[in-house]
Scaffold this active site. Structure first.
Site, PDB file in Angstrom:
ATOM      1  N   CYS A 192     -19.597  29.696   1.529  1.00 47.74           N
ATOM      2  CA  CYS A 192     -18.367  29.587   0.634  1.00 47.74           C
ATOM      3  C   CYS A 192     -18.700  30.184  -0.578  1.00 47.74           C
ATOM      4  CB  CYS A 192     -17.983  28.063   0.544  1.00 47.74           C
ATOM      5  SG  CYS A 192     -19.028  26.946   0.041  1.00 47.74           S
ATOM      6  N   ASP A 209     -17.668  27.467   5.597  1.00 43.28           N
ATOM      7  CA  ASP A 209     -18.434  28.081   6.823  1.00 43.28           C
ATOM      8  C   ASP A 209     -19.693  28.180   6.508  1.00 43.28           C
ATOM      9  OD1 ASP A 209     -18.207  30.270   5.381  1.00 43.28           O
ATOM     10  OD2 ASP A 209     -17.345  31.318   6.880  1.00 43.28           O
ATOM     11  N   HIS A 260     -18.721  22.124  -1.792  1.00 50.61           N
ATOM     12  CA  HIS A 260     -17.852  23.252  -1.206  1.00 50.61           C
ATOM     13  C   HIS A 260     -17.867  23.836  -2.714  1.00 50.61           C
ATOM     14  CE1 HIS A 260     -15.286  26.059   0.830  1.00 50.61           C
ATOM     15  NE2 HIS A 260     -14.233  25.830  -0.062  1.00 50.61           N
TER      16      HIS A 260
END
Length: 295
Positions: free
Chosen positions: A160, A157, A279
């Site tokens: 992370c 989001d 990520h």
């Protein structure tokens, strides 16, 4: 067409049997190694990881071969509409049309749709196994297993990196929350602007950030879901006085702040985890062996 379906079913059954056989082999290997023999348990973990990776690669290759086989090509012809099916086929054979009931046409159409669905599933499975995300995950799993670790998934989001660090701190009873970590990062960067400004440039002009641009950057770090990277990690390792280790699939382990002689925060950096790109995940003890040791 029936041959394609039979080949897929047989291969799927074979893969299930091989996975089951491997699990039995792994269980026998575990039973043969005492739980208190840490050296042999570590080697056991590496052997298990290697066997699972080899089987995964074998299945991947077999799926590729199936996708490229003449039988599968026949299925693809159906998917692409090269063969006429259902109502179209009936229209080409006017002599047989009178003998085909509406129920028969519906059955033929249903069969054709099911064949198409199966072909697309097979294609997607091959693509997933060949894809960057799968390969990245496999490499990371092997690297982490050597440290008796596995990935703990973190929400994607924009927060992370901070969520992953807070997850690591929470396991030590030191979790402070997402907002506090962002505040500490921005505060450290503001107090040590000279350490960070040389690495921040205006994308339009190429010039180093002005004071106002740097302040906006720090405000975004503190108050928005701006994605965190190397600069923010450097700020956090100093603010927390903790080293941070970062696992990557295709690069050596990176340690930031190794001058801090404390147990490191461990993160996993993934380039292909999500469609939006990069990520960060956290890690946890490898559950399989952790459960055995608890027992």
């Amino acid at each position: 067409m029936e041959d394609a379906e039979n080949h897929e079913e047989l291969l799927a059954k074979q893969h299930r049997k091989e996975k089951k056989d491997l699990q039995g082999q792994i269980q026998s290997m575990k039973n043969a190694v005492p739980k208190n023999d840490k050296k042999r348990r570590k080697q056991l973990l590496e052997d298990i990881t290697r066997l699972e990776a080899e089987l995964s690669q074998k299945h991947e290759e077999e799926l590729r071969q199936l996708a490229n086989s003449p039988v599968t090509a026949e299925v693809e012809q159906v998917v692409n509409g090269i063969e006429s099916i259902g109502l179209d086929k009936e229209e080409q054979n006017d002599g047989k049309q009178s003998r085909s009931s509406k129920a028969q046409k519906r059955r033929e159409k249903k069969v054709a749709m099911e064949k198409e669905r199966e072909a697309r599933i097979a294609e997607a499975e091959v693509e997933n196994l060949q894809g960057s995300r799968h390969q990245e995950g496999l490499k990371l799993r092997q690297k982490l297993a050597e440290r008796r670790l596995q990935i703990r998934e973190i929400q994607s989001d924009g927060h992370c990196m901070y969520r992953a660090i807070d997850d690591q701190l929470a396991t030590r009873g030191q979790g402070v929350g997402l907002k506090e970590l962002r505040t500490q990062t921005a505060k450290y960067m503001r107090c040590h602007a000279d350490d960070f400004l040389p690495f921040l440039t205006n994308t339009n002009t190429g010039d180093m950030f002005t004071a106002d641009e740097f302040e906006k950057y720090c405000s975004d770090v503190e108050d928005t879901a701006a994605w965190g990277g190397q600069l923010e990690l450097r700020a956090l390792t100093e603010a927390l006085q903790l080293p941070i280790e970062i696992f990557q699939a295709d690069a050596p382990l990176i340690t930031i702040g190794d001058e801090h002689k404390k147990p490191p925060v461990v993160l996993v950096y993934m380039r292909h985890a999500f469609g939006l790109g990069e990520h960060y995940n956290s890690v946890e003890a490898l559950k399989e062996l952790a459960n055995e040791e608890e027992g």
